[in-house]
Design a protein around this motif. Structure first.
Motif, mmCIF file in Angstrom:
data_model
loop_
_atom_site.group_PDB
_atom_site.id
_atom_site.type_symbol
_atom_site.label_atom_id
_atom_site.label_comp_id
_atom_site.label_asym_id
_atom_site.label_seq_id
_atom_site.Cartn_x
_atom_site.Cartn_y
_atom_site.Cartn_z
ATOM 1 N N LEU A 1 0.813 -1.221 0.000
ATOM 2 C CA LEU A 1 0.000 0.000 0.000
ATOM 3 C C LEU A 1 0.846 1.269 0.000
ATOM 4 C CD1 LEU A 1 -2.855 -0.713 2.587
ATOM 5 C CD2 LEU A 1 -3.104 -0.287 0.146
ATOM 6 N N PHE A 2 2.090 1.108 0.410
ATOM 7 C CA PHE A 2 2.981 2.264 0.593
ATOM 8 C C PHE A 2 3.053 3.145 -0.657
ATOM 9 C CE2 PHE A 2 7.467 3.921 1.129
ATOM 10 C CZ PHE A 2 7.248 4.628 2.288
ATOM 11 N N THR A 3 3.110 2.520 -1.819
ATOM 12 C CA THR A 3 3.281 3.290 -3.061
ATOM 13 C C THR A 3 2.076 3.197 -3.998
ATOM 14 O OG1 THR A 3 4.427 1.355 -3.937
ATOM 15 C CG2 THR A 3 5.807 3.156 -3.140
ATOM 16 N N LEU A 4 0.999 2.549 -3.529
ATOM 17 C CA LEU A 4 -0.163 2.325 -4.402
ATOM 18 C C LEU A 4 -0.838 3.638 -4.798
ATOM 19 C CD1 LEU A 4 -2.026 0.102 -5.666
ATOM 20 C CD2 LEU A 4 -3.414 0.315 -3.588
ATOM 21 N N HIS B 1 -2.657 1.723 -10.026
ATOM 22 C CA HIS B 1 -1.288 1.506 -10.501
ATOM 23 C C HIS B 1 -0.337 1.504 -9.305
ATOM 24 C CE1 HIS B 1 2.310 1.869 -12.958
ATOM 25 N NE2 HIS B 1 2.667 2.923 -12.250
ATOM 26 N N PRO C 1 3.892 1.509 -8.556
ATOM 27 C CA PRO C 1 5.259 1.483 -9.093
ATOM 28 C C PRO C 1 6.084 0.314 -8.536
ATOM 29 C CG PRO C 1 4.712 3.665 -8.251
ATOM 30 C CD PRO C 1 3.629 2.728 -7.799
ATOM 31 N N ARG C 2 5.753 -0.167 -7.345
ATOM 32 C CA ARG C 2 6.478 -1.318 -6.776
ATOM 33 C C ARG C 2 5.464 -2.387 -6.362
ATOM 34 N NH1 ARG C 2 10.202 2.973 -4.809
ATOM 35 N NH2 ARG C 2 9.249 3.212 -2.754
ATOM 36 N N GLN D 1 10.494 -6.088 -5.488
ATOM 37 C CA GLN D 1 10.824 -4.684 -5.774
ATOM 38 C C GLN D 1 10.876 -3.869 -4.488
ATOM 39 O OE1 GLN D 1 7.482 -4.224 -8.331
ATOM 40 N NE2 GLN D 1 8.666 -4.532 -10.208
ATOM 41 N N GLN E 1 14.042 -1.971 -2.901
ATOM 42 C CA GLN E 1 13.962 -0.574 -2.457
ATOM 43 C C GLN E 1 14.617 -0.410 -1.092
ATOM 44 O OE1 GLN E 1 13.195 2.421 -3.359
ATOM 45 N NE2 GLN E 1 12.967 3.429 -1.370
ATOM 46 N N PRO F 1 -0.327 6.248 -17.114
ATOM 47 C CA PRO F 1 0.916 5.596 -17.538
ATOM 48 C C PRO F 1 0.805 4.890 -18.895
ATOM 49 C CG PRO F 1 0.562 5.200 -15.206
ATOM 50 C CD PRO F 1 -0.635 5.942 -15.698
ATOM 51 N N ASN G 1 3.687 10.009 -8.657
ATOM 52 C CA ASN G 1 3.805 8.997 -7.603
ATOM 53 C C ASN G 1 3.084 9.410 -6.321
ATOM 54 O OD1 ASN G 1 5.228 7.438 -9.316
ATOM 55 N ND2 ASN G 1 7.050 7.261 -8.047
ATOM 56 N N ARG G 2 2.717 8.395 -5.556
ATOM 57 C CA ARG G 2 2.044 8.649 -4.297
ATOM 58 C C ARG G 2 2.978 9.419 -3.356
ATOM 59 N NH1 ARG G 2 -1.367 4.247 -0.845
ATOM 60 N NH2 ARG G 2 -2.171 5.689 0.699
ATOM 61 N N ARG H 1 8.063 7.578 -0.017
ATOM 62 C CA ARG H 1 7.329 6.724 -0.952
ATOM 63 C C ARG H 1 7.345 7.170 -2.412
ATOM 64 N NH1 ARG H 1 4.666 7.870 2.816
ATOM 65 N NH2 ARG H 1 3.300 6.245 3.545
ATOM 66 N N CYS H 2 7.762 8.372 -2.731
ATOM 67 C CA CYS H 2 7.628 8.818 -4.130
ATOM 68 C C CYS H 2 8.895 8.614 -4.947
ATOM 69 C CB CYS H 2 7.214 10.282 -4.185
ATOM 70 S SG CYS H 2 8.561 11.430 -3.823
ATOM 71 N N ASN H 3 9.941 8.051 -4.329
ATOM 72 C CA ASN H 3 11.215 8.004 -5.044
ATOM 73 C C ASN H 3 11.183 7.072 -6.256
ATOM 74 O OD1 ASN H 3 11.315 5.677 -3.133
ATOM 75 N ND2 ASN H 3 13.238 5.341 -4.191
ATOM 76 N N GLN I 1 12.880 1.912 -14.099
ATOM 77 C CA GLN I 1 11.452 1.816 -14.463
ATOM 78 C C GLN I 1 10.648 1.545 -13.195
ATOM 79 O OE1 GLN I 1 10.100 2.021 -17.825
ATOM 80 N NE2 GLN I 1 12.105 3.004 -17.984
ATOM 81 N N GLU I 2 10.466 2.571 -12.399
ATOM 82 C CA GLU I 2 9.826 2.381 -11.105
ATOM 83 C C GLU I 2 8.780 3.471 -10.873
ATOM 84 O OE1 GLU I 2 12.451 2.798 -7.714
ATOM 85 O OE2 GLU I 2 11.661 0.982 -6.797
ATOM 86 N N TYR I 3 7.993 3.757 -11.933
ATOM 87 C CA TYR I 3 6.987 4.809 -11.777
ATOM 88 C C TYR I 3 5.692 4.426 -12.459
ATOM 89 C CZ TYR I 3 9.459 5.873 -16.135
ATOM 90 O OH TYR I 3 10.091 5.782 -17.341
#
Lengths: 340, 279
Positions: free
Chosen positions: A274-277, A282, A284-285, A290, A294, B215, B241-242, B252-254, B277-279
């Motif tokens: 959930l951290f990056t959701l 979408h 990213p991780r 992944q 990180q 995206p 990014n979030r 969290r946005c890196n 490719q992490e976005y």
């Protein structure tokens, strides 16, 4: 300032404790709590546990509590009043008996909170701590401070460093001006260093990897999906490693208490999906591999590059806490041996 | 940004609520404290954290241009807890705003060039700030082409502004909706944005392209722009990014070593090619 070396008797140390308390300082120290040892507020040296290898939690709670109020708000008939934190009431705190790895961790935390735009709440808390480290006379198989620039008797990050010399004697190294102030009330009781052999009292921690090698391999290893998948197959994504880590500082911001409530900062972890959701769904991780990548990249590649400090002090807590026995030293060795 | 406390929001009064689509709204916000409003500056491309007290904060770009002062606007889709609470508010109510954060579109560097804007769905808002910024200084730029698409006609945002742009002789506007998203009255194109762009084939000569969208749209638009001859350093986009803090700390946005909140949100395609490719 040059490190000033002296020695102190346990009874003088006890006196120092009561002096700190009467000066209005809190003392946060390792304390036996049931079947484990953790940082807690203590009222005397007798309450402090000194012989464990490591506490379960790190002392980062002194500068970065699990949950803390960023601000409060009061809404009345559509009017909102903000109430900022009163930094003056934050307590002066002596963190006593933390290991040199934990003392070194404050520099990593400072790098995160103070780079670019300073975080005044963190800075105020950091300003109000006095760090009294205690050298390690024992280590376990999870310790790896010597692989990340530290050591069982390293002074970095401490204002004062104690080494237990046995027979109620401690070697006392005064490392900063803050440290000098902290022992002023007992300066008459400090004895000149009678050629105490600090080294002989220190645990042996054999270096397991070199950071330079890790950092250079990591940069090239990013796209090796199969490596990360293999390395993280066991990972449950539970976040235990982040919660016990003395340098992990990722956080969430949440409101609580309705329209007249508080805005809180809470610990979070890059191990959670959930951290990056994104709102759109979408992510990213999306894979645990992944997220594991990180965690390692952030500590050993991104932080050294962006903030000129490692995000790891080798305390070994992540390995001790991991429910599926992922061991940081083994993972670092795997990175070092990888052929990107 | 509030210099003494990075987490203290400005208090903003909602001056106007515009319903863009059934689930997208635009809020016009003015500073409750007049002096704060006078001192506040931002540049196009920057974003902020908007908050409903008691519900939390959420991240959107500033959708109005810096060339129009005295207010800022944000446009958002009602999706989660905070955006739902935000969507329920009415004119006159108070919300929080932290910002501006992040880097900017280098509009000064683009003077004397042609500009091609390509946007999809709810990603027109970040581009609207830069488009009006450019239009308010129209004489400094050459040809302006806007390609904007959404899933359905109902999902197109800023309809009055689209009508205004369509009526201007100094802008070429191409609107499109995904196949099946058209209505009987629809006079625009039918097709996905990359395909419509491919067919329109605008020239890349002395032209900067700005692409904002989901995206998947961005992924299929880059190859079309490459075919049209756009150099990667002349294609700009924003990453979304979030975020929680907006100031490079919450973690969290890196994307690799880069923080979208500090080093972005504006990136060139050339930069993206160098990034993981992490976005």
């Amino acid at each position: 300032m040059a490190i000033e070396t002296t020695s102190i008797k346990r009874e003088t140390l006890e006196k120092l404790f009561s002096n700190w308390l009467s000066e209005g300082k809190r003392i946060l120290a390792p304390k036996k709590l049931g079947d484990h040892v953790d940082f807690a507020l203590v009222g005397s040296l007798a309450e402090v546990s000194l012989d464990q290898v490591q506490t379960v939690q790190s002392p980062k709670i002194a500068v970065f509590p699990r949950v803390e109020e960023l601000l409060a708000f009061q809404s009345t008939d559509g009017n909102v009043q903000l109430r900022e934190r009163d930094l003056a009431v934050l307590p002066e705190t002596v963190i006593f008996g933390l290991r040199p790895c934990d003392a070194a961790a404050f520099a990593s935390l400072k790098a995160i909170f103070d780079w670019d735009t300073p975080d005044k709440l963190f800075s105020a808390r950091l300003e109000k701590i006095t760090v009294v480290g205690l050298s390690c006379s024992r280590a376990d198989e999870y310790c790896f401070c010597t692989s990340v620039g530290g050591g069982p008797g390293a002074a970095a990050g401490s204002d004062i460093l104690l080494t237990d010399m046995g027979r109620e004697d401690f070697l006392l190294e005064i490392i900063s001006e803050k440290g000098r102030q902290a022992v002023r009330s007992v300066s008459a009781g400090l004895q000149p260093d009678a050629a105490m052999d600090k080294e002989s009292r220190l645990a042996r921690v054999t270096p397991a990897f070199t950071v330079e090698k890790i950092s250079s391999v990591l940069a090239a290893l990013f796209d090796d999906a199969s490596f990360w998948e293999k390395q993280s197959l066991r990972c449950l994504g539970c976040g235990a490693c982040a919660y016990v880590c003395p340098t992990c500082a990722c956080f969430d911001i949440q409101d609580e208490g309705g329209a007249s409530g508080k805005r809180l900062r809470c610990w979070d972890s890059c191990g959670f999906g959930l951290f990056t959701l994104h709102t759109s769904g979408h992510n990213p991780r999306p894979l645990q591999s992944q997220r594991w990548r990180q965690r390692l990249m952030h500590k050993f590649s991104y932080m050294p590059e962006r903030q000129s400090v490692l995000g790891c002090v080798g305390c070994g807590r992540c390995s001790r806490a991991c429910p599926v026995d992922m061991n940081m030293v083994e993972h670092m060795r795997a990175v070092a041996e990888a052929k990107p | 940004m509030n210099a003494d406390d990075i987490f203290k929001p400005y208090l903003m009064k909602i001056e106007r609520v515009t319903e863009e689509t059934p689930d997208v709204k635009t809020l016009r916000l003015v500073f409750l404290d007049e002096q704060e409003g006078k001192d506040f500056t931002f540049r196009t491309g920057q974003f902020g954290e908007y908050s409903v007290f008691g519900e939390g904060e959420c991240t959107f770009c500033i959708a109005s241009p810096p060339t129009r002062q005295g207010y800022i606007e944000c446009t958002f889709r009602k999706a989660g807890r905070v955006t739902s609470a935000l969507a329920d508010l009415e004119a006159g109510e108070t919300i929080g705003f932290r910002g501006p954060y992040g880097n900017v579109f280098p509009v000064a560097d683009w003077e004397g060039k042609n500009l091609l804007f390509i946007a999809g769905g709810i990603a027109l808002p970040p581009m609207r700030s830069v488009i009006w910024n450019i239009l308010d200084r129209r004489d400094r730029y050459r040809e302006i082409t806007i390609v904007y698409g959404a899933r359905t006609v109902a999902d197109l945002v800023y309809k009055p502004e689209l009508d205004e742009w369509a009526g201007r002789s100094d802008i070429q506007l191409i609107t499109t909706v995904d196949p099946g998203g058209e209505t009987p009255e629809w006079k625009g194109k039918i097709g996905f944005v990359p395909a419509v762009l491919d067919k329109a084939s605008p020239s890349s000569r002395d032209t900067v392209a700005v692409v904002c969208g989901p995206p998947v749209m961005i992924k299929f638009t880059f190859p079309v722009l490459a075919r049209l001859g756009f150099a990667p350093e002349n294609i700009f986009t924003t990453l979304e990014n979030r975020m929680k803090c907006g100031v490079g700390k919450c973690g969290r946005c890196n994307v690799g070593k880069l923080f979208v909140c500090k080093d972005g949100p504006v990136f060139t395609f050339a930069q993206l090619q160098q990034m993981p490719q992490e976005y």
